[in-house]
Motif scaffolding. Structure first.
Motif, PDB file in Angstrom:
ATOM      1  N   ALA A  13     -11.659  28.111  69.279  1.00  0.00           N
ATOM      2  CA  ALA A  13     -12.500  28.580  67.991  1.00  0.00           C
ATOM      3  C   ALA A  13     -13.248  29.610  68.508  1.00  0.00           C
ATOM      4  O   ALA A  13     -13.552  30.744  67.737  1.00  0.00           O
ATOM      5  CB  ALA A  13     -13.120  27.589  67.386  1.00  0.00           C
ATOM      6  N   GLU A  14     -14.002  29.669  69.548  1.00  0.00           N
ATOM      7  CA  GLU A  14     -15.222  30.381  69.952  1.00  0.00           C
ATOM      8  C   GLU A  14     -14.487  32.055  70.519  1.00  0.00           C
ATOM      9  O   GLU A  14     -14.928  32.963  70.069  1.00  0.00           O
ATOM     10  CB  GLU A  14     -15.924  29.950  71.298  1.00  0.00           C
ATOM     11  CG  GLU A  14     -16.919  28.954  70.694  1.00  0.00           C
ATOM     12  CD  GLU A  14     -17.837  29.181  69.772  1.00  0.00           C
ATOM     13  OE1 GLU A  14     -18.161  30.338  69.654  1.00  0.00           O
ATOM     14  OE2 GLU A  14     -18.266  28.606  68.975  1.00  0.00           O
ATOM     15  N   ILE A  15     -13.283  31.776  71.098  1.00  0.00           N
ATOM     16  CA  ILE A  15     -12.657  33.110  71.636  1.00  0.00           C
ATOM     17  C   ILE A  15     -12.040  33.855  70.245  1.00  0.00           C
ATOM     18  O   ILE A  15     -12.141  35.098  70.495  1.00  0.00           O
ATOM     19  CB  ILE A  15     -11.711  32.792  72.722  1.00  0.00           C
ATOM     20  CG1 ILE A  15     -11.356  34.070  73.428  1.00  0.00           C
ATOM     21  CG2 ILE A  15     -10.368  32.261  72.161  1.00  0.00           C
ATOM     22  CD1 ILE A  15     -12.521  34.837  74.266  1.00  0.00           C
ATOM     23  N   ASP A  16     -11.701  32.737  69.406  1.00  0.00           N
ATOM     24  CA  ASP A  16     -11.250  33.722  68.157  1.00  0.00           C
ATOM     25  C   ASP A  16     -12.362  34.268  67.492  1.00  0.00           C
ATOM     26  O   ASP A  16     -12.251  35.570  66.797  1.00  0.00           O
ATOM     27  CB  ASP A  16     -10.708  32.745  67.252  1.00  0.00           C
ATOM     28  CG  ASP A  16      -9.393  32.119  67.628  1.00  0.00           C
ATOM     29  OD1 ASP A  16      -8.710  32.989  68.591  1.00  0.00           O
ATOM     30  OD2 ASP A  16      -8.611  31.172  67.145  1.00  0.00           O
ATOM     31  N   ARG A  17     -13.630  33.872  67.390  1.00  0.00           N
ATOM     32  CA  ARG A  17     -14.737  34.378  66.912  1.00  0.00           C
ATOM     33  C   ARG A  17     -15.028  35.689  67.700  1.00  0.00           C
ATOM     34  O   ARG A  17     -15.364  36.894  67.224  1.00  0.00           O
ATOM     35  CB  ARG A  17     -16.005  33.595  67.065  1.00  0.00           C
ATOM     36  CG  ARG A  17     -15.717  32.519  66.005  1.00  0.00           C
ATOM     37  CD  ARG A  17     -17.051  31.650  65.887  1.00  0.00           C
ATOM     38  NE  ARG A  17     -16.914  30.676  65.157  1.00  0.00           N
ATOM     39  CZ  ARG A  17     -16.671  29.361  65.148  1.00  0.00           C
ATOM     40  NH1 ARG A  17     -16.621  28.781  66.545  1.00  0.00           N
ATOM     41  NH2 ARG A  17     -16.489  28.166  64.491  1.00  0.00           N
ATOM     42  N   ALA A  18     -14.774  35.822  69.066  1.00  0.00           N
ATOM     43  CA  ALA A  18     -15.080  36.994  69.866  1.00  0.00           C
ATOM     44  C   ALA A  18     -14.022  38.078  69.543  1.00  0.00           C
ATOM     45  O   ALA A  18     -14.523  39.118  69.537  1.00  0.00           O
ATOM     46  CB  ALA A  18     -15.258  36.234  71.305  1.00  0.00           C
ATOM     47  N   LYS A  70     -19.602  38.950  73.326  1.00  0.00           N
ATOM     48  CA  LYS A  70     -19.848  38.524  74.688  1.00  0.00           C
ATOM     49  C   LYS A  70     -20.156  37.066  74.889  1.00  0.00           C
ATOM     50  O   LYS A  70     -19.673  36.279  75.636  1.00  0.00           O
ATOM     51  CB  LYS A  70     -20.617  39.480  75.580  1.00  0.00           C
ATOM     52  CG  LYS A  70     -20.554  39.031  76.960  1.00  0.00           C
ATOM     53  CD  LYS A  70     -21.361  40.015  77.972  1.00  0.00           C
ATOM     54  CE  LYS A  70     -21.307  39.710  79.444  1.00  0.00           C
ATOM     55  NZ  LYS A  70     -22.307  40.619  80.217  1.00  0.00           N
ATOM     56  N   ALA A  71     -21.467  36.810  73.935  1.00  0.00           N
ATOM     57  CA  ALA A  71     -21.752  35.290  74.116  1.00  0.00           C
ATOM     58  C   ALA A  71     -20.707  34.164  73.628  1.00  0.00           C
ATOM     59  O   ALA A  71     -20.764  33.205  73.842  1.00  0.00           O
ATOM     60  CB  ALA A  71     -22.964  35.213  73.304  1.00  0.00           C
ATOM     61  N   HIS A  72     -20.082  34.558  72.645  1.00  0.00           N
ATOM     62  CA  HIS A  72     -19.025  33.888  72.060  1.00  0.00           C
ATOM     63  C   HIS A  72     -17.892  33.621  73.444  1.00  0.00           C
ATOM     64  O   HIS A  72     -17.291  32.767  73.324  1.00  0.00           O
ATOM     65  CB  HIS A  72     -18.402  34.360  70.641  1.00  0.00           C
ATOM     66  CG  HIS A  72     -18.982  34.118  69.823  1.00  0.00           C
ATOM     67  ND1 HIS A  72     -19.003  32.886  68.918  1.00  0.00           N
ATOM     68  CD2 HIS A  72     -19.874  35.054  68.710  1.00  0.00           C
ATOM     69  CE1 HIS A  72     -19.947  33.085  67.951  1.00  0.00           C
ATOM     70  NE2 HIS A  72     -20.215  34.404  67.597  1.00  0.00           N
ATOM     71  N   PHE A  73     -17.575  34.576  74.067  1.00  0.00           N
ATOM     72  CA  PHE A  73     -16.513  34.551  75.065  1.00  0.00           C
ATOM     73  C   PHE A  73     -17.095  33.666  76.131  1.00  0.00           C
ATOM     74  O   PHE A  73     -16.389  32.940  76.733  1.00  0.00           O
ATOM     75  CB  PHE A  73     -16.257  36.135  75.447  1.00  0.00           C
ATOM     76  CG  PHE A  73     -15.509  36.402  76.952  1.00  0.00           C
ATOM     77  CD1 PHE A  73     -14.590  35.964  77.129  1.00  0.00           C
ATOM     78  CD2 PHE A  73     -16.216  36.607  77.937  1.00  0.00           C
ATOM     79  CE1 PHE A  73     -13.700  35.913  78.214  1.00  0.00           C
ATOM     80  CE2 PHE A  73     -15.570  36.657  79.146  1.00  0.00           C
ATOM     81  CZ  PHE A  73     -14.548  36.367  79.459  1.00  0.00           C
ATOM     82  N   LEU A  74     -18.407  33.970  76.470  1.00  0.00           N
ATOM     83  CA  LEU A  74     -18.952  33.086  77.529  1.00  0.00           C
ATOM     84  C   LEU A  74     -18.912  31.539  77.091  1.00  0.00           C
ATOM     85  O   LEU A  74     -18.892  30.497  77.940  1.00  0.00           O
ATOM     86  CB  LEU A  74     -20.266  33.676  78.063  1.00  0.00           C
ATOM     87  CG  LEU A  74     -20.362  34.794  78.805  1.00  0.00           C
ATOM     88  CD1 LEU A  74     -21.710  35.575  78.942  1.00  0.00           C
ATOM     89  CD2 LEU A  74     -19.630  34.911  80.040  1.00  0.00           C
ATOM     90  N   LEU A  75     -19.454  31.323  75.859  1.00  0.00           N
ATOM     91  CA  LEU A  75     -19.367  29.863  75.475  1.00  0.00           C
ATOM     92  C   LEU A  75     -17.888  29.397  75.553  1.00  0.00           C
ATOM     93  O   LEU A  75     -17.876  28.337  76.022  1.00  0.00           O
ATOM     94  CB  LEU A  75     -19.977  29.823  73.942  1.00  0.00           C
ATOM     95  CG  LEU A  75     -20.088  28.664  73.455  1.00  0.00           C
ATOM     96  CD1 LEU A  75     -20.833  27.556  74.031  1.00  0.00           C
ATOM     97  CD2 LEU A  75     -20.552  28.640  71.921  1.00  0.00           C
ATOM     98  N   ALA A  76     -17.092  30.105  75.183  1.00  0.00           N
ATOM     99  CA  ALA A  76     -15.467  29.560  75.197  1.00  0.00           C
ATOM    100  C   ALA A  76     -15.256  29.312  76.629  1.00  0.00           C
ATOM    101  O   ALA A  76     -14.773  28.251  77.040  1.00  0.00           O
ATOM    102  CB  ALA A  76     -14.735  30.651  74.844  1.00  0.00           C
ATOM    103  N   LYS A  77     -15.529  30.210  77.615  1.00  0.00           N
ATOM    104  CA  LYS A  77     -15.458  29.681  79.035  1.00  0.00           C
ATOM    105  C   LYS A  77     -16.054  28.513  79.398  1.00  0.00           C
ATOM    106  O   LYS A  77     -15.505  27.650  80.221  1.00  0.00           O
ATOM    107  CB  LYS A  77     -15.805  30.900  80.023  1.00  0.00           C
ATOM    108  CG  LYS A  77     -14.962  32.088  79.624  1.00  0.00           C
ATOM    109  CD  LYS A  77     -15.420  33.266  80.886  1.00  0.00           C
ATOM    110  CE  LYS A  77     -14.942  32.895  82.167  1.00  0.00           C
ATOM    111  NZ  LYS A  77     -15.183  33.714  83.281  1.00  0.00           N
ATOM    112  N   SER A  78     -17.300  28.362  79.076  1.00  0.00           N
ATOM    113  CA  SER A  78     -18.186  27.001  79.256  1.00  0.00           C
ATOM    114  C   SER A  78     -17.448  25.862  78.763  1.00  0.00           C
ATOM    115  O   SER A  78     -17.202  24.574  79.254  1.00  0.00           O
ATOM    116  CB  SER A  78     -19.523  26.990  78.863  1.00  0.00           C
ATOM    117  OG  SER A  78     -19.541  27.138  77.524  1.00  0.00           O
TER     118      SER A  78
END
Length: 604
Positions: free
Chosen positions: A580-585, A560-568
């Motif tokens: 890259a962040e959403i791929d990690r999520a 969830k933290a990777h997902f939220l970071l992707a949104k920011s």
């Protein structure tokens, strides 16, 4: 047909079973009309969610069990046969709890000498009634927990020992061992009854004349336990390739019960969240972070056990004081229900008004002492009570963990009262005075007050969370404010109030509570994430990015933290970094729909 019914003669035991079953069915009917029927959090949700995964085909995650699996697989089997829903499991638990009352009646009748048969029957009725209207017993028979199953098996084994003048034969020794083993896959403290079974085989007259019978009987008990527990250890050893007997969560329980901040109850040290699922995941994350690499579940357990043993070795006097505190907590009239389900169901009118642990313990302790010589068979019950107490001293006590001794306390309390009134009627002053003196000491011991404000805040905090999740915001505010009044410097109480203010659309006050939470616990992931979400909603992507990176620094494997970071990052126009962040999520949680939607949005 008339002849068949003419042969059927109802005995008092049948009426006991029917009456207690009726009480339990009334409670179930009230539960069906409340907000508590389907579990949304806590251990009930943990078992329910696990069972649904099993029904969905996820029989194993190829790790050693991290939580005892017996009850979850039982629920899964019932869901598979009867469809999803709590009704069938809870109906079976109502039947088992009525069976426990029946066993109490039979045990009471078996305890007394033949000339006192009438008094024994009265005591049996009183013990069964005490169990029927014991509020914690009503509660845990009605919710998705293995407690009712465990208690029935516990007292069934006691009844088998008490009812027979001879030692268990070979077949019974094997079957009782098998029953203990199967129950241990759901609640492991049943294993502490093994010494009682050994004593029954060793001390009671043997049916078989062979001198080797007692050795064979004890061996068969162990064989039955090995067979009963085999679903756990076979899975752990041969599927998970991990050397774990039942479940690898024993290490974290040992640490929670034996650490510098332990208080004899399940008080979670810093870094561990409350709630079984969250606590178990945190315990894995912390152990792996300390090791610097992935660990098997058995290695996680060893990590926490080593920490607890190190504390005991280096602080022996503090640990001895802690043991004394646990002993006091075990017998205290104070109700520490870590789920607060007892208070919730009583306040909502689901359970009947009734009696609690403190009253039964206060009445039972004098009778346990006075009947030691007068009622020799009662020593088996005393032994079982003490063994259950010993099972909890290495860890911690809660209301549901000490509930298995309540049937025995009900038996002793009933015998004590019946004997007291019998002596009063006969004018026997000396035994009446002895009972009265012991009763005063017992009441003082049991009712000694708990002074910690966090203890008194527990029910208000848990009730507030439940009300918040069910959308009852006025009740949630009243309960959570009460909890914070008890413990103003508690991070979780402030975090819960932040979530309440967020639900009330008061973002500014919510942010204030989250900042207070971080002042009290700088590594509180929930507060960090929620502040990041608020910053993102307020058009502050830089602040949001900073918060989400803080969360990932604490737990880098949080999808969830990777997902939220992707949104920011999207809000900042950094689509490549967001991808890259959403791929990690997605790598951590590939089936999450909102993760897939964000990935598609970035691609477009």
């Amino acid at each position: 047909m008339p002849k068949l019914f003419s042969r059927l003669r109802l005995q008092p035991a049948h009426y006991v079973f029917a009456a207690v079953l009726l009480v339990r069915l009334f409670v179930l009917g009230r539960l069906a009309g409340s907000a508590f029927l389907l579990p949304t959090r806590g251990d009930m949700h943990f078992y329910d969610n696990w069972a649904q995964k099993i029904v969905g085909g996820q029989l194993t995650d190829h790790h050693a069990f991290y939580g005892l699996p017996g009850y979850a697989y039982l629920l899964a089997g019932l869901y598979k046969l009867w469809g999803y829903g709590p009704y069938v499991p809870e109906l079976l638990q109502a039947l088992l709890d009525a069976g426990t009352a029946l066993l109490l009646y039979k045990i009471s009748v078996a305890l007394a000498p033949k000339p006192n048969g009438c008094r024994a029957q009265i005591a049996g009725f009183m013990a069964a009634a005490g169990w029927a209207f014991c509020v914690p017993a009503q509660t845990y028979a009605a919710v998705l927990m293995p407690t009712a199953w465990f208690i029935f098996v516990f007292w069934f084994i006691l009844w088998r020992i008490i009812k027979s003048q001879s030692a268990p034969n070979c077949w019974e020794a094997l079957l009782l061992g098998l029953l203990v083993g199967l129950t241990a896959t759901a609640i492991a403290t049943i294993l502490f009854l093994i010494p009682l079974l050994f004593c029954a085989i060793a001390l009671k007259p043997a049916i078989a004349a062979r001198s080797s019978f007692r050795i064979v009987g004890c061996t068969l008990v162990l064989l039955g336990i090995a067979i009963g527990t085999s679903p756990c250890w076979l899975h752990n050893y041969f599927i998970a390739r991990d050397r774990v007997f039942l479940s690898a969560h024993s290490g974290i329980n040992f640490w929670i019960g034996n650490n510098p901040e332990a208080n004899g109850y399940p008080h979670f040290p810093p870094g561990l969240r409350a709630g079984q699922a969250a606590m178990l995941q945190d315990s894995i994350d912390v152990a792996e972070s300390a090791a610097g690499h992935r660990l098997k579940r058995g290695e996680v357990s060893q990590y926490w056990s080593a920490k607890a043993r190190d504390y005991i070795a280096h602080h022996p006097l503090a640990w001895l004081r802690l043991l004394g505190l646990k002993l006091r907590n075990f017998w205290s009239a104070f109700q520490y229900d870590d789920l607060s389900i007892i208070t919730n169901l009583r306040e909502q009118g689901v359970t009947f008004p009734g009696i609690y642990f403190g009253l039964l313990a206060g009445l039972a302790l004098p009778a346990m002492i006075l009947t030691w010589n007068a009622v020799p068979l009662g020593r088996w019950i005393t032994g079982a009570i003490l063994l259950q107490m010993l099972a909890l001293l290495p860890v911690f006590a809660t209301e549901r963990y000490r509930l298995p001794i309540v049937p025995g306390l009900a038996v002793f309390a009933a015998f004590g009262l019946v004997t007291l009134f019998g002596n009063l009627a006969a004018g026997n002053v000396r035994p009446v005075l002895s009972y009265a003196m012991l009763l005063m000491v017992s009441i003082l011991f049991v009712s000694w007050p708990q002074s910690g404000p966090s203890f008194w805040a527990l029910d208000a905090y848990n009730s507030g969370w439940q009300a918040l999740e069910s959308g009852n915001l006025p009740l949630a505010e009243r309960k959570l404010e009460l909890a914070r009044a008890y413990i103003p410097d508690n991070a979780e109480a402030n975090f819960a109030l932040g979530n309440l203010k967020l639900a009330q659309n008061d973002a500014a006050t919510a942010s204030s509570f989250y900042l207070t939470t971080l002042r009290l616990d700088p590594r509180h992931r929930g507060a960090i994430n929620n502040l990041g979400v608020l910053a993102l909603e307020n058009g502050q992507p830089e602040v949001a990015e900073q918060r989400f990176r803080e969360a990932l620094a604490i737990d880098g494997r949080n999808p969830k933290a990777h997902f939220l970071l992707a949104k920011s990052l999207i809000a900042k126009g950094q689509n490549d970094n967001a991808r890259a962040e959403i791929d990690r999520a997605l790598a951590l949680k590939p089936d999450q729909p909102e993760f897939k939607e964000l990935r598609e949005q970035i691609d477009k």
